[in-house]
Design an enzyme around this catalytic site. Structure first.
Site, PDB file in Angstrom:
ATOM      1  N   ASN A   7       0.865  -1.182   0.000  1.00 37.64           N
ATOM      2  CA  ASN A   7       0.000   0.000   0.000  1.00 37.64           C
ATOM      3  C   ASN A   7       0.904   1.236   0.000  1.00 37.64           C
ATOM      4  O   ASN A   7       1.451   1.610   1.028  1.00 37.64           O
ATOM      5  CB  ASN A   7      -0.890  -0.034   1.252  1.00 37.64           C
ATOM      6  CG  ASN A   7      -1.856   1.130   1.308  1.00 37.64           C
ATOM      7  OD1 ASN A   7      -1.834   2.016   0.446  1.00 37.64           O
ATOM      8  ND2 ASN A   7      -2.697   1.131   2.317  1.00 37.64           N
ATOM      9  N   ARG A  91      -2.589  -2.200  -3.450  1.00 39.95           N
ATOM     10  CA  ARG A  91      -3.785  -1.399  -3.239  1.00 39.95           C
ATOM     11  C   ARG A  91      -3.687  -0.181  -4.163  1.00 39.95           C
ATOM     12  O   ARG A  91      -2.728   0.580  -4.110  1.00 39.95           O
ATOM     13  CB  ARG A  91      -3.855  -0.933  -1.790  1.00 39.95           C
ATOM     14  CG  ARG A  91      -5.048  -0.055  -1.576  1.00 39.95           C
ATOM     15  CD  ARG A  91      -4.898   0.816  -0.380  1.00 39.95           C
ATOM     16  NE  ARG A  91      -6.048   1.684  -0.284  1.00 39.95           N
ATOM     17  CZ  ARG A  91      -6.075   2.788   0.434  1.00 39.95           C
ATOM     18  NH1 ARG A  91      -5.018   3.151   1.110  1.00 39.95           N
ATOM     19  NH2 ARG A  91      -7.144   3.536   0.472  1.00 39.95           N
ATOM     20  N   HIS A 180     -12.593   3.203  -0.051  1.00 39.88           N
ATOM     21  CA  HIS A 180     -12.661   2.175   1.003  1.00 39.88           C
ATOM     22  C   HIS A 180     -13.399   0.933   0.513  1.00 39.88           C
ATOM     23  O   HIS A 180     -13.939   0.174   1.314  1.00 39.88           O
ATOM     24  CB  HIS A 180     -13.428   2.685   2.262  1.00 39.88           C
ATOM     25  CG  HIS A 180     -12.775   3.793   3.004  1.00 39.88           C
ATOM     26  ND1 HIS A 180     -13.492   4.835   3.545  1.00 39.88           N
ATOM     27  CD2 HIS A 180     -11.484   4.015   3.325  1.00 39.88           C
ATOM     28  CE1 HIS A 180     -12.674   5.660   4.154  1.00 39.88           C
ATOM     29  NE2 HIS A 180     -11.448   5.189   4.037  1.00 39.88           N
ATOM     30  N   ARG A 241     -10.972  15.966   7.306  1.00 40.35           N
ATOM     31  CA  ARG A 241     -11.720  16.357   6.096  1.00 40.35           C
ATOM     32  C   ARG A 241     -13.138  16.788   6.459  1.00 40.35           C
ATOM     33  O   ARG A 241     -13.780  16.165   7.311  1.00 40.35           O
ATOM     34  CB  ARG A 241     -11.797  15.188   5.119  1.00 40.35           C
ATOM     35  CG  ARG A 241     -10.499  14.943   4.388  1.00 40.35           C
ATOM     36  CD  ARG A 241     -10.600  13.724   3.494  1.00 40.35           C
ATOM     37  NE  ARG A 241      -9.525  12.801   3.801  1.00 40.35           N
ATOM     38  CZ  ARG A 241      -9.541  11.500   3.543  1.00 40.35           C
ATOM     39  NH1 ARG A 241     -10.583  10.949   2.963  1.00 40.35           N
ATOM     40  NH2 ARG A 241      -8.523  10.751   3.871  1.00 40.35           N
ATOM     41  N   GLU A 382      -8.383  -4.959   5.372  1.00 42.51           N
ATOM     42  CA  GLU A 382      -8.215  -4.679   3.950  1.00 42.51           C
ATOM     43  C   GLU A 382      -7.057  -5.471   3.352  1.00 42.51           C
ATOM     44  O   GLU A 382      -7.133  -5.918   2.215  1.00 42.51           O
ATOM     45  CB  GLU A 382      -7.996  -3.166   3.753  1.00 42.51           C
ATOM     46  CG  GLU A 382      -9.279  -2.391   3.991  1.00 42.51           C
ATOM     47  CD  GLU A 382      -9.057  -0.897   4.188  1.00 42.51           C
ATOM     48  OE1 GLU A 382      -8.639  -0.504   5.290  1.00 42.51           O
ATOM     49  OE2 GLU A 382      -9.314  -0.137   3.260  1.00 42.51           O
TER      50      GLU A 382
END
Ligand code: ADP
Length: 396
Positions: A7, A91, A180, A241, A382
């Protein structure tokens, strides 16, 4: 077969080595500050103490070399040689409309990832660098791309289109993509397993609440809506965010403070969310629970926004059987879960079991047996999902 899951961020590289047959973690680690002074690698072989080493890494290729060296180190490593790594799963953040599932990496796939750079200018270039670094160091080892956006490609146009002139979709592919996806996919499948119900016969809402946060609606085995949009800025209130806001705020701040669009985007991405709402207290949800007014304000707003999305998606699917909480906050933050369920979900027949809800970080149903809608906490994984998808494509 050992699968190396990679990743890549712009200056970091996370990795895990997973035995795909037994689905066990062999080792994991992190390269930080790649291309910056003070870069280091943290390597954690399963069941042994972690090792942190200062390691000058000018670029991701050097970082991958350190990863391979750590994995194959005769004293502290976990494999004898590179030959014991059967495949690499990468990823990839943005697959645009090109990918609705994981795929073997070919020159055409790399080009398609390059074509999406405008949609994810920070992530996709780093992901590509990671792929090319692995190809250079591990020639012949199969590589697979697993996209954050893929799971959401089943959304219908009424869910993915923005109400702006249609030509912007036609010309630039401006639409909702969602992120996601690997987590929403993993958690929704796990929920069906735990409930012993067929995946394609359930209405599910998955709340991935971490530093980045998103909700998805999964109906009859397909994602039908999700809260993140063209970019991961839309939707829920996140660590830093803003999530949803009136777009006119951008013009207003620009005029009031003579700021550029770039500066305002930095504010919305890095200085907003619970960090902004708490007047700079913290983006970490643990710090917000210090009894302060600022922290409480941020937590209440976060819970309300999440509940609004749950309500919207219950309406969109004309019902909901199960709501899942996952990621750092969803798995661990007892009071956020309690506020959402107790204050906002009574109309769905949700009855929370306070005892069960006190548990953190484990698979558990937190509603009572008579609760009309079930609430599950399911830790996401994940990396395991990426390893599974990679193995499925390379094992033949
Ligand atoms: P990401 O992967 O998006 O960086 P995570 O899923 O790791 O984020 O979530 C990070 C958030 O989870 C942080 O705000 C942190 O406060 C929260 N979190 C992690 N562990 C706990 C815990 N034990 N109790 C409460 N909150 C936690």
């Amino acid at each position: 077969m050992n699968i190396l899951v990679i990743n890549c961020g712009s200056s970091s590289l996370k990795f895990q080595l997973i035995d795909a047959k037994t689905e066990t973690l062999t080792a994991k680690g992190l390269c930080e500050r790649i291309g910056i002074d003070g870069s280091q690698i943290t390597f954690s072989p399963a069941g042994r103490e972690k090792i942190v080493r200062q390691a000058p890494m000018a670029d991701h290729k050097e970082a991958i070399q350190y990863v391979i060296r750590a994995l194959t180190d005769p004293d502290t490593g976990v494999v004898k040689s590179l030959d014991e790594i059967g495949a690499v799963g990468h990823r990839i953040v943005h697959g645009g409309e090109n990918f609705s599932q994981a795929t073997r990496i070919t020159p055409e796939v790399k080009q398609a990832i390059r074509d999406c750079v405008a949609l994810a200018p920070l992530h996709n270039p780093a992901n590509l660098i990671g792929i090319e670094a692995c190809e250079a160091i591990m020639p012949g080892v199969p590589m697979v791309a697993v996209f954050d956006t893929a799971f959401h490609q089943t959304m219908p146009p009424e869910a993915y289109l923005y109400a702006i002139p249609y030509r912007y979709y036609q010309q630039y592919r401006i639409r909702r993509y969602g992120f996601h996806g690997t987590s929403h996919d993993y958690v929704s499948h796990r929920a069906a397993e735990l409930l012993h119900r067929p995946y394609d016969d359930l209405k599910m809402i998955v709340c991935h609440l971490g530093n980045g946060a998103s909700v998805s609606a999964v109906k009859n085995g397909k994602c039908v809506d999700t809260s993140m949009g063209l970019t991961p800025l839309e939707g829920l209130i996140m660590g830093t965010r803003s999530g949803d806001l009136d777009p006119a705020i951008i013009e207003f701040i620009a005029n009031q403070e003579n700021k550029s669009i770039d500066e305002i985007m930095t504010i919305l991405n890095k200085e907003s969310g619970v960090l902004g709402l708490s007047d700079g207290l913290s983006s970490d949800f643990r710090d917000l629970e210090n009894g302060s007014e600022e922290g409480a304000r941020a937590l209440k707003a976060f819970a309300l926004r999440t509940a609004k999305y749950i309500g919207a998606y219950a309406a969109e699917m004309n019902g909901v059987d199960v709501i899942c909480f996952t990621a750092g906050v969803g798995e661990n933050n007892v009071s956020v879960r309690e506020t959402i369920c107790r204050d906002y979900l009574g109309y769905l027949g949700v009855r929370i079991d306070p005892e069960a809800n006190r548990k953190r970080g484990e698979e558990i149903e937190i509603t009572t047996p008579d609760s009309k809608t079930k609430i599950l906490v399911i830790p996401t994984n994940e990396e395991l999902a990426i390893a599974r998808q990679t193995y499925a494509l390379v094992k033949e």
